[in-house]
Design an enzyme around this catalytic site. Structure first.
Site, PDB file in Angstrom:
ATOM      1  N   TRP A 182     -35.220  38.086 -71.671  1.00  0.00           N
ATOM      2  CA  TRP A 182     -33.941  37.516 -72.605  1.00  0.00           C
ATOM      3  C   TRP A 182     -34.609  37.354 -73.886  1.00  0.00           C
ATOM      4  O   TRP A 182     -35.759  37.039 -74.080  1.00  0.00           O
ATOM      5  CB  TRP A 182     -33.796  35.982 -71.922  1.00  0.00           C
ATOM      6  CG  TRP A 182     -32.754  35.405 -73.006  1.00  0.00           C
ATOM      7  CD1 TRP A 182     -31.674  35.584 -73.385  1.00  0.00           C
ATOM      8  CD2 TRP A 182     -33.374  34.352 -73.911  1.00  0.00           C
ATOM      9  NE1 TRP A 182     -30.943  35.049 -74.485  1.00  0.00           N
ATOM     10  CE2 TRP A 182     -31.964  34.200 -74.815  1.00  0.00           C
ATOM     11  CE3 TRP A 182     -34.492  33.935 -74.142  1.00  0.00           C
ATOM     12  CZ2 TRP A 182     -32.073  33.179 -75.845  1.00  0.00           C
ATOM     13  CZ3 TRP A 182     -34.628  32.867 -75.418  1.00  0.00           C
ATOM     14  CH2 TRP A 182     -33.408  32.562 -76.173  1.00  0.00           C
ATOM     15  N   GLU A 223     -30.838  39.467 -69.402  1.00  0.00           N
ATOM     16  CA  GLU A 223     -30.145  38.575 -69.523  1.00  0.00           C
ATOM     17  C   GLU A 223     -29.353  38.558 -70.715  1.00  0.00           C
ATOM     18  O   GLU A 223     -30.015  38.563 -71.898  1.00  0.00           O
ATOM     19  CB  GLU A 223     -30.854  37.296 -69.446  1.00  0.00           C
ATOM     20  CG  GLU A 223     -30.130  35.903 -69.464  1.00  0.00           C
ATOM     21  CD  GLU A 223     -30.757  34.759 -69.342  1.00  0.00           C
ATOM     22  OE1 GLU A 223     -31.966  34.683 -69.416  1.00  0.00           O
ATOM     23  OE2 GLU A 223     -30.305  33.775 -69.367  1.00  0.00           O
ATOM     24  N   LYS A 225     -26.363  36.685 -73.749  1.00  0.00           N
ATOM     25  CA  LYS A 225     -26.021  35.430 -74.238  1.00  0.00           C
ATOM     26  C   LYS A 225     -25.044  35.639 -75.263  1.00  0.00           C
ATOM     27  O   LYS A 225     -25.040  36.612 -76.108  1.00  0.00           O
ATOM     28  CB  LYS A 225     -27.370  34.757 -74.850  1.00  0.00           C
ATOM     29  CG  LYS A 225     -27.193  33.302 -74.869  1.00  0.00           C
ATOM     30  CD  LYS A 225     -28.479  32.692 -75.372  1.00  0.00           C
ATOM     31  CE  LYS A 225     -28.229  31.036 -75.764  1.00  0.00           C
ATOM     32  NZ  LYS A 225     -29.616  30.554 -75.723  1.00  0.00           N
ATOM     33  N   ASP A 256     -26.464  34.177 -66.929  1.00  0.00           N
ATOM     34  CA  ASP A 256     -26.851  32.872 -67.085  1.00  0.00           C
ATOM     35  C   ASP A 256     -25.196  32.000 -67.349  1.00  0.00           C
ATOM     36  O   ASP A 256     -24.694  32.487 -68.198  1.00  0.00           O
ATOM     37  CB  ASP A 256     -27.666  32.451 -68.095  1.00  0.00           C
ATOM     38  CG  ASP A 256     -28.140  30.785 -68.389  1.00  0.00           C
ATOM     39  OD1 ASP A 256     -26.956  30.374 -68.454  1.00  0.00           O
ATOM     40  OD2 ASP A 256     -29.257  30.837 -68.380  1.00  0.00           O
ATOM     41  N   HIS A 259     -23.894  31.062 -70.857  1.00  0.00           N
ATOM     42  CA  HIS A 259     -23.977  32.179 -71.905  1.00  0.00           C
ATOM     43  C   HIS A 259     -22.803  32.868 -71.921  1.00  0.00           C
ATOM     44  O   HIS A 259     -22.668  34.038 -72.416  1.00  0.00           O
ATOM     45  CB  HIS A 259     -25.160  33.427 -71.526  1.00  0.00           C
ATOM     46  CG  HIS A 259     -26.501  32.573 -71.436  1.00  0.00           C
ATOM     47  ND1 HIS A 259     -27.569  33.271 -71.298  1.00  0.00           N
ATOM     48  CD2 HIS A 259     -27.051  31.306 -71.816  1.00  0.00           C
ATOM     49  CE1 HIS A 259     -28.764  32.514 -71.832  1.00  0.00           C
ATOM     50  NE2 HIS A 259     -28.267  31.439 -71.810  1.00  0.00           N
ATOM     51  N   HIS A 283     -28.912  32.871 -63.534  1.00  0.00           N
ATOM     52  CA  HIS A 283     -29.690  31.664 -64.151  1.00  0.00           C
ATOM     53  C   HIS A 283     -28.402  30.576 -63.885  1.00  0.00           C
ATOM     54  O   HIS A 283     -27.437  30.635 -64.466  1.00  0.00           O
ATOM     55  CB  HIS A 283     -29.885  31.664 -65.206  1.00  0.00           C
ATOM     56  CG  HIS A 283     -31.264  32.117 -65.646  1.00  0.00           C
ATOM     57  ND1 HIS A 283     -31.820  32.199 -66.901  1.00  0.00           N
ATOM     58  CD2 HIS A 283     -32.274  32.492 -64.609  1.00  0.00           C
ATOM     59  CE1 HIS A 283     -33.223  32.812 -66.667  1.00  0.00           C
ATOM     60  NE2 HIS A 283     -33.261  32.959 -65.434  1.00  0.00           N
ATOM     61  N   ASP A 291     -23.549  23.797 -75.693  1.00  0.00           N
ATOM     62  CA  ASP A 291     -24.997  24.107 -74.789  1.00  0.00           C
ATOM     63  C   ASP A 291     -25.094  24.573 -73.579  1.00  0.00           C
ATOM     64  O   ASP A 291     -24.064  24.358 -72.876  1.00  0.00           O
ATOM     65  CB  ASP A 291     -25.726  22.412 -74.946  1.00  0.00           C
ATOM     66  CG  ASP A 291     -27.023  22.538 -74.585  1.00  0.00           C
ATOM     67  OD1 ASP A 291     -27.676  23.462 -74.793  1.00  0.00           O
ATOM     68  OD2 ASP A 291     -27.454  21.692 -73.831  1.00  0.00           O
ATOM     69  N   ASP A 293     -27.730  24.139 -71.319  1.00  0.00           N
ATOM     70  CA  ASP A 293     -28.629  23.893 -70.418  1.00  0.00           C
ATOM     71  C   ASP A 293     -28.743  22.701 -69.876  1.00  0.00           C
ATOM     72  O   ASP A 293     -30.020  22.088 -69.839  1.00  0.00           O
ATOM     73  CB  ASP A 293     -30.045  24.021 -71.522  1.00  0.00           C
ATOM     74  CG  ASP A 293     -30.298  25.693 -71.712  1.00  0.00           C
ATOM     75  OD1 ASP A 293     -30.347  26.637 -70.964  1.00  0.00           O
ATOM     76  OD2 ASP A 293     -30.294  25.751 -72.922  1.00  0.00           O
ATOM     77  N   ASP A 323     -32.076  27.403 -64.335  1.00  0.00           N
ATOM     78  CA  ASP A 323     -32.567  27.424 -65.776  1.00  0.00           C
ATOM     79  C   ASP A 323     -31.713  26.470 -66.586  1.00  0.00           C
ATOM     80  O   ASP A 323     -30.680  26.522 -66.975  1.00  0.00           O
ATOM     81  CB  ASP A 323     -31.938  28.818 -66.274  1.00  0.00           C
ATOM     82  CG  ASP A 323     -32.570  28.920 -67.871  1.00  0.00           C
ATOM     83  OD1 ASP A 323     -33.508  28.191 -68.128  1.00  0.00           O
ATOM     84  OD2 ASP A 323     -32.005  29.487 -68.687  1.00  0.00           O
TER      85      ASP A 323
HETATM   86  C1  RNT Z   1     -32.016  31.084 -72.904  1.00  0.00           C
HETATM   87  C2  RNT Z   1     -31.948  31.883 -71.557  1.00  0.00           C
HETATM   88  C3  RNT Z   1     -33.393  31.955 -70.983  1.00  0.00           C
HETATM   89  C4  RNT Z   1     -34.136  30.645 -71.224  1.00  0.00           C
HETATM   90  C5  RNT Z   1     -35.359  30.747 -70.493  1.00  0.00           C
HETATM   91  C6  RNT Z   1     -36.545  29.741 -71.044  1.00  0.00           C
HETATM   92  O1  RNT Z   1     -30.931  30.831 -73.555  1.00  0.00           O
HETATM   93  O2  RNT Z   1     -31.149  31.023 -70.746  1.00  0.00           O
HETATM   94  O3  RNT Z   1     -33.066  32.203 -69.702  1.00  0.00           O
HETATM   95  O4  RNT Z   1     -33.477  29.536 -70.676  1.00  0.00           O
HETATM   96  O5  RNT Z   1     -36.170  32.116 -70.645  1.00  0.00           O
HETATM   97 ZN    ZN Z   2     -31.181  31.492 -68.848  1.00  0.00          ZN
END
Ligand code: RNT
Ligand code: ZN
Length: 416
Positions: A182, A223, A225, A256, A259, A283, A291, A293, A323
């Protein structure tokens, strides 16, 4: 306890669901736990601040400050998780000998030997990630797509070093290592050139993949985003870039679920991915507005992702990792809550009579489908969860949190 489980087993059997089969399947499904929740992605590669479109907020006391503390915290967290786990390590977590230091492009397997030792002693598989952020050469938010060749070359060398470390992980642990790339690259404001950075990123990835590696040992994933902090207008590694690149080069896509645009859901994307790919990586996180995460909850989308994995018979084709990074709460609790929730979501999916529901859909019986699905929500899946935990030798109910409180008092609070 046992008779509560017997009651649940019979209740599910009456609708054709085998709780024993569900427990067996869940016990064999590894979920990869991200080491970076333990120290807010600081790592051990340098003492730099976090940069590159990812950010942790909060200053809950007790973050791990060194490998020993991170490993101790991981051990405690793993002890509160039933079933099977893997460990997901980032390249910014090398463990150097005293006085030793190399930059990210010169990392070698030996710098991760202690992680291998940790994993082997606990029977964990290992996954890996290049760390294309939090480094002076990523300061302007550009890495593998950088206009300057020498900067791209640094990150290409870093990613190739990571492939070698991933091969080492796979050989040592005896299970393939997922290596996920990523990059944070993008622009805060409307770019003057969208194609150029994407072309450079593709070329850099091609160079990385050309290093030659054993595809049975290392699964390289990409990955995508939609945007990041500071790169709101354009990200080089967008969804379309990621899917097309991965498909054309025969590597894996990693999705993810934080994303995408806020109304897009990964649960709806999985079936299409499974139709055209042998494997897909995830993820799992929780997106909150801008956000991506937050700690995974047992919410509708997590459950629907699990449903898609289970009802498409893809338990071994979808590689699940967690993640998220929340520095505002106890970090071990964040790990445990997220892992247990992902497993609970999978368990609920395994306790669903999917074939019957599909039949209802195909026969146009949507009234009954809705009624039955809603009934299922109050079935005693919690008793099956408790049994799964007991068989794993793990605390089945909210008492696991007492362990966190004790650990906080005896260990975390002393890290000042
Ligand atoms: C970031 C991605 C990635 C990170 C990790 C730390 O937006 O989700 O996967 O969270 O690599
Ligand atoms: Zn991620």
């Amino acid at each position: 306890m046992q008779n509560m489980y017997s009651y649940a087993r019979e209740k599910y059997a009456a609708i054709g669901v085998d709780t024993e089969a569900a427990i067996a399947k869940l016990s064999a499904m590894p979920i990869s736990l991200h080491c970076w929740q333990g120290d807010d992605i600081k790592g051990f590669a340098n003492d730099g601040e976090l940069s590159g479109g990812i950010q942790t907020t909060g200053n809950y006391p007790g973050a791990a400050r060194n490998p020993e503390e991170l490993m101790a915290d991981l051990d405690k967290a793993f002890s509160l998780m039933p079933g099977k786990q893997r460990l997901n390590v980032h390249a910014c977590y090398p463990i150097f000998e005293k006085g030793e230091w190399v930059d990210l492009d010169a990392l070698e397997p030996k710098h991760f030997a202690k992680w291998v030792e940790f994993a082997k002693e606990r029977g964990l598989g290992l996954d890996f990630n290049p760390s294309c952020f939090s480094h002076p050469l990523a300061d302007d938010g550009l890495t593998l797509s950088h206009p300057k060749k020498e900067i791209r070359d640094f990150w290409i060398r870093h990613c190739i070093a990571c492939i070698r470390i991933s091969e080492y992980f796979a050989r040592e642990t005896g299970t393939p290592c997922l290596m996920n790339i990523w990059i944070p690259d993008g622009y805060k404001d409307i770019p003057a050139d969208r194609l150029g950075p994407r072309k450079r990123f593709a070329d850099s990835l091609d160079e990385i993949l050309a290093c030659g590696y054993d595809k049975n040992l290392v699964y390289v994933a990409l990955e995508s985003k939609v945007f990041g902090i500071g790169v709101e207008s354009y990200t080089v590694g967008s969804a379309e870039f990621g899917l097309n690149y991965a498909a054309s080069r025969g590597i894996m896509s990693l999705m993810d679920n934080g994303h995408y645009h806020p109304t897009e859901v990964v649960s709806d994307k999985l079936s299409s991915m499974l139709l055209f790919n042998e494997k897909v990586a995830l993820h799992v996180t929780r997106a909150v507005r801008w956000d991506s995460d937050h700690v995974v909850l047992l919410d509708d989308e997590t459950k629907e992702i699990a449903n898609e994995i289970v009802r498409n018979d893809a338990c071994d084709r979808v590689l699940i990792a967690l993640d998220y990074f929340d520095a505002s709460i106890n970090r071990l609790s964040a790990w445990v809550v997220g892992m247990r929730n992902m497993q609970k979501a999978l368990l609920c999916a395994l306790l669903t009579p999917h074939a019957d529901f599909t039949k209802m859909q195909d026969e146009g019986n949507t009234t009954e489908l809705m009624a039955m699905r809603e009934e299922l929500k109050s079935y005693p899946w919690g008793e099956v969860w408790a049994e799964f935990c007991r068989r794993s030798g793990v605390i089945e109910d909210s008492k696991w949190f007492d362990e966190i409180k004790t650990y906080e008092k005896e260990v975390l609070s002393k890290r000042v």
